[in-house]
Write an enzyme that holds these catalytic residues in place. Structure first.
Site, mmCIF file in Angstrom:
data_model
loop_
_atom_site.group_PDB
_atom_site.id
_atom_site.type_symbol
_atom_site.label_atom_id
_atom_site.label_comp_id
_atom_site.label_asym_id
_atom_site.label_seq_id
_atom_site.Cartn_x
_atom_site.Cartn_y
_atom_site.Cartn_z
ATOM 1 C CB SER A 123 -10.111 -6.281 4.291
ATOM 2 O OG SER A 123 -8.951 -5.848 3.636
ATOM 3 C CE1 TYR A 148 -7.438 -7.329 9.492
ATOM 4 C CE2 TYR A 148 -6.528 -7.124 7.275
ATOM 5 C CZ TYR A 148 -7.476 -6.769 8.224
ATOM 6 O OH TYR A 148 -8.471 -5.881 7.893
ATOM 7 C CE LYS A 152 -11.166 -8.135 9.313
ATOM 8 N NZ LYS A 152 -12.329 -7.599 9.999
HETATM 9 P P1 NAD Z 1 -9.642 0.076 14.779
HETATM 10 O O1 NAD Z 1 -8.601 -0.740 15.440
HETATM 11 O O2 NAD Z 1 -9.537 1.554 14.825
HETATM 12 O O3 NAD Z 1 -11.086 -0.324 15.356
HETATM 13 C C1 NAD Z 1 -11.384 -1.619 15.797
HETATM 14 C C2 NAD Z 1 -12.044 -1.494 17.167
HETATM 15 O O4 NAD Z 1 -12.359 -2.793 17.643
HETATM 16 C C3 NAD Z 1 -11.136 -0.835 18.203
HETATM 17 O O5 NAD Z 1 -11.829 0.218 18.838
HETATM 18 C C4 NAD Z 1 -10.817 -1.958 19.168
HETATM 19 O O6 NAD Z 1 -10.638 -1.476 20.497
HETATM 20 C C5 NAD Z 1 -12.032 -2.851 19.020
HETATM 21 N N1 NAD Z 1 -11.818 -4.249 19.342
HETATM 22 C C6 NAD Z 1 -10.804 -5.049 18.929
HETATM 23 N N2 NAD Z 1 -10.960 -6.275 19.424
HETATM 24 C C7 NAD Z 1 -12.103 -6.266 20.144
HETATM 25 C C8 NAD Z 1 -12.801 -7.236 20.892
HETATM 26 N N3 NAD Z 1 -12.334 -8.491 21.019
HETATM 27 N N4 NAD Z 1 -13.942 -6.889 21.517
HETATM 28 C C9 NAD Z 1 -14.418 -5.628 21.418
HETATM 29 N N5 NAD Z 1 -13.799 -4.662 20.729
HETATM 30 C C10 NAD Z 1 -12.658 -4.975 20.100
HETATM 31 O O7 NAD Z 1 -9.746 -0.436 13.272
HETATM 32 P P2 NAD Z 1 -10.587 0.172 12.067
HETATM 33 O O8 NAD Z 1 -9.634 0.725 11.087
HETATM 34 O O9 NAD Z 1 -11.683 1.013 12.580
HETATM 35 O O10 NAD Z 1 -11.159 -1.167 11.448
HETATM 36 C C11 NAD Z 1 -12.471 -1.629 11.755
HETATM 37 C C12 NAD Z 1 -12.681 -2.966 11.065
HETATM 38 O O11 NAD Z 1 -12.507 -2.784 9.656
HETATM 39 C C13 NAD Z 1 -11.691 -4.045 11.486
HETATM 40 O O12 NAD Z 1 -12.385 -5.268 11.558
HETATM 41 C C14 NAD Z 1 -10.685 -4.071 10.349
HETATM 42 O O13 NAD Z 1 -10.104 -5.326 10.198
HETATM 43 C C15 NAD Z 1 -11.569 -3.721 9.161
HETATM 44 N N6 NAD Z 1 -10.819 -3.099 8.056
HETATM 45 C C16 NAD Z 1 -10.094 -1.973 8.287
HETATM 46 C C17 NAD Z 1 -9.367 -1.387 7.232
HETATM 47 C C18 NAD Z 1 -8.534 -0.156 7.466
HETATM 48 O O14 NAD Z 1 -7.698 0.157 6.608
HETATM 49 N N7 NAD Z 1 -8.727 0.601 8.526
HETATM 50 C C19 NAD Z 1 -9.390 -1.974 5.970
HETATM 51 C C20 NAD Z 1 -10.165 -3.116 5.758
HETATM 52 C C21 NAD Z 1 -10.884 -3.675 6.823
HETATM 53 C C1 UD1 Z 2 -2.633 -3.070 4.334
HETATM 54 C C2 UD1 Z 2 -2.665 -4.552 4.546
HETATM 55 C C3 UD1 Z 2 -4.064 -5.065 4.292
HETATM 56 C C4 UD1 Z 2 -5.064 -4.334 5.190
HETATM 57 C C5 UD1 Z 2 -4.925 -2.830 4.978
HETATM 58 C C6 UD1 Z 2 -5.777 -2.058 5.935
HETATM 59 C C7 UD1 Z 2 -0.394 -5.348 4.059
HETATM 60 C C8 UD1 Z 2 0.424 -6.191 3.155
HETATM 61 N N1 UD1 Z 2 -1.695 -5.202 3.695
HETATM 62 O O1 UD1 Z 2 -3.034 -2.816 3.004
HETATM 63 O O2 UD1 Z 2 -4.141 -6.453 4.561
HETATM 64 O O3 UD1 Z 2 -6.395 -4.726 4.885
HETATM 65 O O4 UD1 Z 2 -3.554 -2.437 5.188
HETATM 66 O O5 UD1 Z 2 -5.354 -2.237 7.253
HETATM 67 O O6 UD1 Z 2 0.072 -4.846 5.065
HETATM 68 N N2 UD1 Z 2 3.488 2.086 2.135
HETATM 69 C C9 UD1 Z 2 4.703 2.725 2.124
HETATM 70 N N3 UD1 Z 2 5.222 3.146 3.317
HETATM 71 C C10 UD1 Z 2 4.582 2.960 4.513
HETATM 72 C C11 UD1 Z 2 3.325 2.299 4.501
HETATM 73 C C12 UD1 Z 2 2.804 1.864 3.297
HETATM 74 O O7 UD1 Z 2 5.308 2.903 1.070
HETATM 75 O O8 UD1 Z 2 5.109 3.347 5.564
HETATM 76 C C13 UD1 Z 2 2.894 1.680 0.838
HETATM 77 C C14 UD1 Z 2 2.591 0.194 0.728
HETATM 78 O O9 UD1 Z 2 3.689 -0.502 0.244
HETATM 79 C C15 UD1 Z 2 1.395 0.214 -0.240
HETATM 80 C C16 UD1 Z 2 0.675 1.534 0.082
HETATM 81 O O10 UD1 Z 2 1.651 2.359 0.736
HETATM 82 O O11 UD1 Z 2 1.844 0.276 -1.558
HETATM 83 C C17 UD1 Z 2 -0.513 1.361 1.014
HETATM 84 O O12 UD1 Z 2 -0.109 0.638 2.163
HETATM 85 P P1 UD1 Z 2 -1.065 0.440 3.430
HETATM 86 O O13 UD1 Z 2 -1.639 1.741 3.830
HETATM 87 O O14 UD1 Z 2 -0.294 -0.327 4.459
HETATM 88 O O15 UD1 Z 2 -2.270 -0.438 2.877
HETATM 89 P P2 UD1 Z 2 -2.252 -1.837 2.088
HETATM 90 O O16 UD1 Z 2 -0.887 -2.379 1.898
HETATM 91 O O17 UD1 Z 2 -3.061 -1.663 0.856
#
Ligand code: NAD
Ligand code: UD1
Length: 341
Positions: A123, A148, A152
């Site tokens: 991330s 979190y 990572k």
């Molecule tokens: P998500 O929660 O939709 O998917 C994660 C999946 O992992 C889920 O299906 C959950 O059931 C499974 N899981 C969790 N713990 C587990 C375990 N111990 N064993 C097996 N399965 C398990 O999340 P996502 O948005 O698809 O994110 C996927 C990955 O990308 C995560 O590692 C997350 O940290 C990373 N990531 C996500 C975002 C985002 O904004 N969505 C941003 C940066 C990084």
């Molecule tokens: C957040 C996490 C980041 C994680 C990412 C994906 C925090 C501080 N950071 O990033 O670690 O990798 O999600 O899971 O939580 N916002 C609003 N109202 C809302 C929600 C968000 O105004 O209800 C704003 C936030 O302040 C930000 C932007 O929208 O400026 C994006 O927020 P969000 O979608 O939560 O992502 P990040 O903060 O970038």
């Protein structure tokens, strides 16, 4: 065959779909703690094939050994993890156990099985509060302000040390910026199992009448309109980036870091206004103070992924929002918006 841990989740499911569409066989390992089994049906509907599925935990070494013994796995995409920032502050040990411990166990099982190709869902949070924009991969990793983010960064460091100790590994650390959107069919998207923390899923629930108003966290940032600016990337662009990265890893060893972002930053208000235009729905807003741990601005320099992988994000913000809204409408059987070409 490619093993996708967490493949029933938001990002993993789109990656599975993309790999299957290009002919790869996919096996998903997921404990369904934040996803639904019905996602597998959706992937099958869209690809005409069912991904393999094992219900289980990535921390379960015995299960992993069985999987590697039973299936011809060539590479692993490790998406399984916990991702709610606030929850990670309340339950840090659970986050370190899953996100760091799960990664260690997976890597041990892979090495034991002789599988050395691994893509990791990292991330942009690992950069912390970077002062210069855009962020490229040479920017120092910062001090993530929550467990979190720390988990990572720790997982990345675990894999870097591992690669230093054994040159057989090919590891890609994919630093996602802000993935949003859904498959354009409206049949696959993000399905939060609890109250969403991220902007888009919350906004969609407000627009579909499940929540009263969207809180805008902070309007006094040093950004053009005072609200936070992020690099939103379409989840299908992200999925395509995984396919390209996996191809690249097949030909090179070592550890490789790639940002997956668009290079464009949009403020919260810009996202809301663009959504209102695409959907024709007005979103009630409530302005609140800054959210703890938030940064003002964050967007990628995506040049390295372009030059090394031949990948760049193609889909516009409007397309991300239209696809996300079509998915939300599908979920709630409301009227879908037309496709944006
Ligand atoms: P998500 O929660 O939709 O998917 C994660 C999946 O992992 C889920 O299906 C959950 O059931 C499974 N899981 C969790 N713990 C587990 C375990 N111990 N064993 C097996 N399965 C398990 O999340 P996502 O948005 O698809 O994110 C996927 C990955 O990308 C995560 O590692 C997350 O940290 C990373 N990531 C996500 C975002 C985002 O904004 N969505 C941003 C940066 C990084
Ligand atoms: C957040 C996490 C980041 C994680 C990412 C994906 C925090 C501080 N950071 O990033 O670690 O990798 O999600 O899971 O939580 N916002 C609003 N109202 C809302 C929600 C968000 O105004 O209800 C704003 C936030 O302040 C930000 C932007 O929208 O400026 C994006 O927020 P969000 O979608 O939560 O992502 P990040 O903060 O970038």
């Amino acid at each position: 065959m490619i093993l996708i841990t967490g493949g029933a989740g938001y990002i993993g499911a789109h990656v599975a779909l993309e790999l299957m569409n290009q002919g790869d066989d996919v096996l998903i390992l997921d404990n369904l703690c934040n996803s639904y089994r019905s996602t597998l049906d959706r992937i099958a509907t869209l690809t005409g094939r069912r991904p393999g599925f094992v219900l289980g935990d990535v921390r379960n070494r015995a299960l992993l050994d069985t999987i590697f013994a039973d299936y011809p796995i060539e590479a692993v995409i490790h998406c399984a993890g916990l991702k709610a920032v606030g929850e990670s502050v309340r339950e840090p040990l659970r986050y370190y156990d899953t996100n760091v411990g799960g990664t260690v166990t997976l890597c041990q099982a892979m090495a034991h099985a002789g599988v050395f190709t691994l893509l990791f869902s990292s991330s942009a949070t690992v950069y912390g509060d970077c002062l210069t924009m855009p962020i490229d991969e040479t920017c120092a990793t910062g001090q993530p302000t929550n467990p979190y983010g720390q988990s990572k960064l720790m997982a990345e460091n675990v894999m870097k040390s591992m690669v230093c100790s054994d040159e057989r590994w090919s590891v890609g650390l994919l630093r996602y910026f802000n993935p949003i959107g859904a498959h354009r069919s409206g049949l696959l998207g993000e399905a939060p199992t609890s109250t969403p923390n991220n902007l888009l899923p919350y906004l969609l629930q407000v627009a579909s009448g499940q929540r009263a108003a969207l809180s805008v966290f902070g309007r006094d940032y040093e950004t053009p309109d005072g609200t936070g600016v992020r690099d939103y990337i379409h989840v299908m662009d992200l999925a395509e980036g995984h396919v390209k990265a996996l191809d690249a890893l097949r030909h090179q060893h070592g550890v490789h870091v790639w940002n997956l972002g668009t290079g464009m930053g949009y403020s919260v208000l810009e996202v809301v206004r663009a959504f209102e235009k695409v959907s024709g729905i007005s979103v009630p807003l409530v302005f609140e103070g800054r959210r703890a741990g938030d940064i003002a601005r964050c967007w990628a320099d995506p040049e390295k992924a372009l030059s090394e992988l031949g990948w760049s994000a193609r889909r516009s913000l409007e397309r991300m929002l239209a696809d996300a809204w079509r998915w939300e409408c599908h979920l709630h059987e409301a009227k879908a918006v037309p496709l944006v070409s």
